[in-house]
Design an enzyme around this catalytic site. Structure first.
Site, PDB file in Angstrom:
ATOM      1  N   SER A   1     -13.504 -11.630 166.880  1.00 45.15           N
ATOM      2  CA  SER A   1     -14.114 -10.974 165.725  1.00 45.15           C
ATOM      3  C   SER A   1     -15.245 -10.019 166.065  1.00 45.15           C
ATOM      4  CB  SER A   1     -14.613 -12.027 164.723  1.00 45.15           C
ATOM      5  OG  SER A   1     -13.518 -12.628 164.073  1.00 45.15           O
TER       6      SER A   1
ATOM      7  N   SER B   1     -13.440 -10.319 162.340  1.00 43.78           N
ATOM      8  CA  SER B   1     -14.020 -10.324 161.011  1.00 43.78           C
ATOM      9  C   SER B   1     -15.321  -9.532 160.907  1.00 43.78           C
ATOM     10  CB  SER B   1     -14.284 -11.769 160.560  1.00 43.78           C
ATOM     11  OG  SER B   1     -15.167 -12.435 161.457  1.00 43.78           O
TER      12      SER B   1
ATOM     13  N   LYS C   1     -24.087  -8.840 160.195  1.00 44.07           N
ATOM     14  CA  LYS C   1     -22.897  -9.303 159.482  1.00 44.07           C
ATOM     15  C   LYS C   1     -23.318 -10.268 158.379  1.00 44.07           C
ATOM     16  CE  LYS C   1     -18.471 -11.556 160.710  1.00 44.07           C
ATOM     17  NZ  LYS C   1     -17.701 -12.071 161.883  1.00 44.07           N
TER      18      LYS C   1
END
Length: 651
Positions: free
Chosen positions: A225, A201, A126
């Site tokens: 997330s 996210s 990420k």
């Protein structure tokens, strides 16, 4: 009702992928340049789609594949499907050293042997993880040139294990949401339904792993997330115990709620990634408690009979809170019943004062502004130094404006809300553990999220993320099944502190027995390294054979073209001139050999003798087409209840 009056003439035209013009990717602002796939032939002995880490490792050990070949294969898929075809928009940048790193690991394997199960395995991280030599943007245009000088702790651990850092995945801007939209990359799409969000996210990581852009990926979870994207993308995701994994080098959202960890297609892959990345870190003191424990041995805990004798508490408050939640709740309840058949005992559990203790227990709004400032202060030549500067310059997406403005207004870290939230965290953890002890359950089970992925641009409802985040207890999300419209559903298990091995054992047993993991149709296997071309097929729907003469030509001729990556179904319809029976309507409908089903789309109205167009099939419609459950129907003035139908066969 049978309709034997039809004659169906069917042709499938396999259009070569190489013959199709390849659309150019649309421009993207302020992104690092992508590496292009090699011109060398891709390895043909093993396709990477849905391949597990042990399968890939075995192929390399047997000499059927190299790490360099793996990197090239994944880059080809990214090039085909991220900015083209379904345009998942899941990748921010490719690591420019990925091929060189893979080559070095191949040489090391030949000279010294295997480091471990991740040797030569490409993974994605990420874009809030620091990777030396690459920007850490956190999905923010304001941070597009922010370049930390060292790897995050977990990135370093992955490199030490022999993994190849393939690139960085898109995320919801500053991790401040769960639909994966940002000022830098825009909207990431869900590979199971391109109209929907992939969760966030860590949605870019999840979409990429689901699409087989890498063997596995790393995300972060402050309130769902990791777990929400896992549910939305038919993956396994774990939020570990507070202190299990270091956050050093991960751009923060809330230092007391942040967890960093893996997402994977299988429980085994997740266990391998977890073993490689956890451990004590002097720079992150919360990990030192976990570091005093013995090695976890996660892979050793994986047993196909792991559900036998387990006691599962069903936390009913997080299964179905309203009528609107019932669709997902049915799938979760079915999964719980399946666990019982596999040897688990279940009992409904309620937690005294649960709703009140959970309410307002998040500290994200209290901590974010200050945590971001601290992180930026440690990065030389950071392009901005505060959340306020980002907002003042308008360097944020409109979808986050209200959220970020509210967080910027917090003037001091120690507010009354913050103190009360911390007290609730302690109290909720205590009553949850007491309820588990009283009912003698090993884990609590509930829906990862109570609603399907929302259409992109709409708010995502049905959140269940706060329990693990508030208590600091570990939770794993894994595939429970699918909704009627073929969207993935996750079930979540929450355990006691540092009981990750137990969570993995239960999830593994369910996975092995039920096998709910299914690849998305939007990112199919490449053909000689190229995107599969469209599939064309034709149908002719004729009048009754007893009257089919020159005076009664076919009622309808239809040509269809399916793009397998976008599910766009183009059509061209031709009617005789003039229509012998007054054409009313041509439709696309579900059904089977015996019975017609409901209308999916109108293809052409009355008064026309030809028509062209295109519709986008939703996941269920695509599944019906593949299974032969879609039909073209013709309605006429003389036969308004149906003049005939023809089955569509796309292969």
């Amino acid at each position: 009702m049978r309709l034997p009056r039809l004659t169906l003439v069917f042709t499938v035209i396999s259009t070569s992928a190489a013959a199709q013009p390849q659309p150019q990717p649309s421009p993207r602002p302020a992104r690092a340049a992508r590496a292009q796939p090699t011109a060398e032939p891709l390895p043909r002995v093993l396709d990477v789609v849905e391949r597990s880490i042990p399968e890939l490792q075995a192929a390399m050990q047997e000499g059927r594949l190299t790490s360099r070949g793996l990197v090239d294969a994944y880059l080809a898929r990214i090039e085909a499907y991220d900015a083209r075809g379904p345009r998942l928009n899941a990748i921010v940048a490719i690591n420019p050293q990925a091929r060189a790193d893979a080559d070095a690991l191949d040489r090391e394997r030949a000279a010294k042997g295997l480091r471990g199960p991740l040797h030569g395995i490409p993974v994605l991280v990420k874009d809030n993880y620091d990777v030396a030599g690459m920007p850490t943007t956190a999905g923010a245009l304001a941070l597009s040139t922010l370049r930390p000088t060292a790897d995050a702790f977990q990135v370093r651990r992955l490199r030490e294990a022999g993994a190849v850092i393939l690139g960085k995945a898109a995320m919801h801007e500053l991790a401040s949401g769960i639909t994966n939209i940002s000022s830098l990359t825009g909207q990431t799409r869900n590979p199971y339904d391109l109209a929907r969000n992939p969760g966030g996210s860590s949605g870019g990581t999840a979409a990429a792993v689901a699409a087989s852009f890498a063997a596995a990926g790393m995300g972060s979870d402050t309130c769902g997330s990791i777990r929400i994207p896992a549910s939305h993308n038919n993956l396994v995701g774990l939020r570990g115990t507070e202190g299990l994994s270091s956050r050093t080098g991960v751009l923060p959202l809330s230092h007391t709620q942040d967890i960093a960890g893996p997402l994977a297609r299988t429980v085994t892959d997740l266990a391998l990634m977890l073993e490689a990345t956890i451990g004590p870190d002097e720079a992150d003191p919360v990990t030192l408690e976990g570091g005093t424990r013995p090695p976890p041995g996660y892979r050793a805990a994986l047993r196909a009979d792991g559900l036998k004798g387990a006691r599962i508490g069903v936390l009913t408050a997080l299964v179905s809170a309203s009528v609107d939640d019932e669709e997902m709740a049915r799938v979760v309840r079915t999964a719980i019943e399946e666990m019982k058949k596999l040897g688990a005992a279940t009992v409904d559990v309620s937690v005294p004062g649960f709703d009140e203790l959970l309410r307002e227990s998040s500290v994200i709004n209290d901590e974010f502004r200050f945590d971001l400032t601290d992180y930026l202060a440690r990065v030389p030549q950071a392009p901005v130094r505060s959340l306020k500067e980002i907002l003042d310059r308008g360097l944020h997406h409109a979808a986050l404006d209200t959220t970020l403005q509210n967080r910027a207004r917090v003037e001091e870290p120690e507010t009354e809300h913050y103190r009360q939230a911390r007290l609730k965290r302690t109290a909720l953890r205590a009553v949850v553990l007491a309820a588990m002890d009283e009912q003698k359950v090993d884990v609590l089970a509930y829906a990862t999220i109570r609603r399907r992925p929302a259409i992109a641009g709409e708010p995502q409802l049905g959140l269940n993320c706060q329990l693990s985040a508030t208590t600091g207890l570990p939770a794993i999300s894994f595939p429970a099944g699918f909704t009627e419209d073929e969207m993935p559903v996750g079930i979540e298990l929450l355990g006691r502190a540092f009981a990750e091995a137990d969570l993995l054992k239960l999830a593994y047993a369910f996975e092995q027995a039920k096998g709910h993991r299914r690849a998305p149709t939007s990112t199919p296997v490449l053909v000689n390294g190229l995107t599969p071309g469209p599939v064309a097929f034709e149908a002719s729907l004729s009048a009754p054979m007893s009257t089919a003469t020159a005076a009664f030509p076919p009622l309808l001729r239809a040509r269809f073209t399916l793009d397998p990556t976008t599910n766009e179904l183009g059509y061209a319809l031709t009617l005789p001139r003039p229509s012998p029976s007054g054409m009313l309507l041509v439709t696309l409908q579900r059904g089977d050999a015996e019975h017609p089903g409901p209308i999916v789309a109108h293809l052409m109205g009355g008064g026309r003798t030809s028509g062209t167009g295109a519709i986008t099939l939703r996941p269920r419609d695509r599944g019906d087409l593949d299974a032969g459950r879609l039909f073209v129907h013709v309605y006429t003035a003389k036969q308004p209840l149906g003049a005939g139908r023809a089955r569509l066969i796309s292969r």
